[in-house]
Design a protein around this motif. Sequence first.
Motif, short mmCIF file in Angstrom:
data_model
loop_
_atom_site.label_atom_id
_atom_site.label_comp_id
_atom_site.label_asym_id
_atom_site.label_seq_id
_atom_site.Cartn_x
_atom_site.Cartn_y
_atom_site.Cartn_z
N VAL A 151 -0.94 28.89 -11.62
CA VAL A 151 0.22 27.99 -11.74
C VAL A 151 0.09 26.84 -10.75
O VAL A 151 0.38 25.69 -11.09
CB VAL A 151 1.54 28.77 -11.53
N ALA A 152 -0.35 27.11 -9.53
CA ALA A 152 -0.52 26.05 -8.53
C ALA A 152 -1.52 25.01 -9.01
O ALA A 152 -1.29 23.80 -8.88
CB ALA A 152 -0.97 26.65 -7.20
N GLY A 153 -2.62 25.46 -9.58
CA GLY A 153 -3.61 24.52 -10.11
C GLY A 153 -3.05 23.68 -11.25
O GLY A 153 -3.29 22.47 -11.32
N GLU A 154 -2.30 24.31 -12.15
CA GLU A 154 -1.72 23.58 -13.28
C GLU A 154 -0.68 22.56 -12.80
O GLU A 154 -0.63 21.45 -13.33
CB GLU A 154 -1.08 24.57 -14.26
N LEU A 155 0.12 22.94 -11.80
CA LEU A 155 1.11 22.00 -11.27
C LEU A 155 0.43 20.79 -10.63
O LEU A 155 0.89 19.65 -10.77
CB LEU A 155 2.02 22.69 -10.25
N ALA A 156 -0.66 21.02 -9.93
CA ALA A 156 -1.40 19.92 -9.31
C ALA A 156 -1.98 18.99 -10.38
O ALA A 156 -1.93 17.77 -10.25
CB ALA A 156 -2.49 20.46 -8.41
N TRP A 157 -2.54 19.56 -11.44
CA TRP A 157 -3.11 18.75 -12.52
C TRP A 157 -2.06 17.88 -13.21
O TRP A 157 -2.39 16.80 -13.71
CB TRP A 157 -3.78 19.64 -13.57
N ASP A 158 -0.83 18.34 -13.25
CA ASP A 158 0.23 17.61 -13.95
C ASP A 158 0.75 16.38 -13.20
O ASP A 158 1.52 15.61 -13.75
CB ASP A 158 1.41 18.54 -14.25
N VAL A 159 0.33 16.19 -11.95
CA VAL A 159 0.79 15.03 -11.17
C VAL A 159 0.02 13.79 -11.62
O VAL A 159 -1.21 13.81 -11.69
CB VAL A 159 0.60 15.29 -9.66
N PRO A 160 0.73 12.71 -11.94
CA PRO A 160 0.05 11.48 -12.37
C PRO A 160 -0.88 10.95 -11.27
O PRO A 160 -0.52 10.93 -10.10
CB PRO A 160 1.20 10.50 -12.62
N GLY A 161 -2.08 10.54 -11.67
CA GLY A 161 -3.04 9.97 -10.74
C GLY A 161 -4.09 10.94 -10.26
O GLY A 161 -5.09 10.53 -9.67
N VAL A 162 -3.91 12.24 -10.49
CA VAL A 162 -4.89 13.24 -10.06
C VAL A 162 -6.10 13.18 -10.97
O VAL A 162 -5.97 13.20 -12.19
CB VAL A 162 -4.26 14.66 -10.07
N VAL A 163 -7.29 13.09 -10.35
CA VAL A 163 -8.52 13.05 -11.15
C VAL A 163 -9.25 14.39 -11.15
O VAL A 163 -10.07 14.65 -12.04
CB VAL A 163 -9.49 11.94 -10.68
N ASP A 164 -8.96 15.25 -10.16
CA ASP A 164 -9.59 16.57 -10.12
C ASP A 164 -8.78 17.46 -9.19
O ASP A 164 -8.06 16.98 -8.32
CB ASP A 164 -11.03 16.48 -9.63
N ARG A 211 0.88 9.68 -1.73
CA ARG A 211 1.89 9.86 -2.77
C ARG A 211 1.58 11.11 -3.59
O ARG A 211 2.46 11.93 -3.86
CB ARG A 211 1.93 8.63 -3.68
N ILE A 212 0.31 11.27 -3.97
CA ILE A 212 -0.09 12.44 -4.76
C ILE A 212 0.14 13.72 -3.96
O ILE A 212 0.67 14.71 -4.48
CB ILE A 212 -1.57 12.32 -5.20
N GLU A 213 -0.22 13.71 -2.68
CA GLU A 213 -0.04 14.88 -1.83
C GLU A 213 1.44 15.28 -1.75
O GLU A 213 1.79 16.45 -1.87
CB GLU A 213 -0.58 14.60 -0.44
N ALA A 214 2.31 14.29 -1.59
CA ALA A 214 3.75 14.57 -1.52
C ALA A 214 4.27 15.13 -2.84
O ALA A 214 5.08 16.06 -2.85
CB ALA A 214 4.49 13.30 -1.14
N LEU A 215 3.82 14.56 -3.96
CA LEU A 215 4.30 15.03 -5.26
C LEU A 215 3.82 16.45 -5.56
O LEU A 215 4.59 17.28 -6.07
CB LEU A 215 3.83 14.08 -6.37
N LEU A 256 5.08 22.25 -5.92
CA LEU A 256 4.79 23.62 -5.51
C LEU A 256 6.00 24.27 -4.85
O LEU A 256 6.22 25.48 -4.99
CB LEU A 256 3.59 23.66 -4.56
N SER A 257 6.80 23.49 -4.14
CA SER A 257 7.97 24.05 -3.46
C SER A 257 9.14 24.30 -4.40
O SER A 257 10.02 25.08 -4.10
CB SER A 257 8.42 23.13 -2.32
N ILE A 258 9.14 23.63 -5.55
CA ILE A 258 10.21 23.80 -6.53
C ILE A 258 9.94 24.95 -7.49
O ILE A 258 10.85 25.70 -7.85
CB ILE A 258 10.43 22.49 -7.33
N ASP A 259 8.70 25.13 -7.88
CA ASP A 259 8.36 26.14 -8.89
C ASP A 259 8.59 27.55 -8.34
O ASP A 259 8.21 27.87 -7.20
CB ASP A 259 6.90 25.98 -9.33
N TRP A 260 9.19 28.39 -9.17
CA TRP A 260 9.52 29.76 -8.78
C TRP A 260 8.29 30.57 -8.41
O TRP A 260 8.32 31.38 -7.49
CB TRP A 260 10.26 30.43 -9.94
#
Length: 99
Positions: free
Chosen positions: A71-84, A28-32, A37-41
Amino acid sequence: MSMPWPLPDDNWLAGTGDQPEPDSGDLRIEALVAQRLSIDWTTRRQQISVSVQNRVVILSGLVSGTDARQVAGELAWDVPGVVDVCNTLRPRNPRRGRR
């Protein structure tokens, strides 16, 4: 003596424990993350691979510059459930020292 050849549908390795089943939370986290990443400009046209293990996001590939990497790192951190987040993204053309 002849050895039977397993058919593609035979799951004769199941139960050996060689490869753990992927966690549904990780999928689920991988998909989110991939969706964001595919949506962000900034990141949509970059060569970014996403994988998740134990709720840790691993970003790899090539990006246009340090802004896209950040930006990619920040987008990944913003996904619920990500611990690192392990951000191994590299810029395509790293700045080289001037002579």
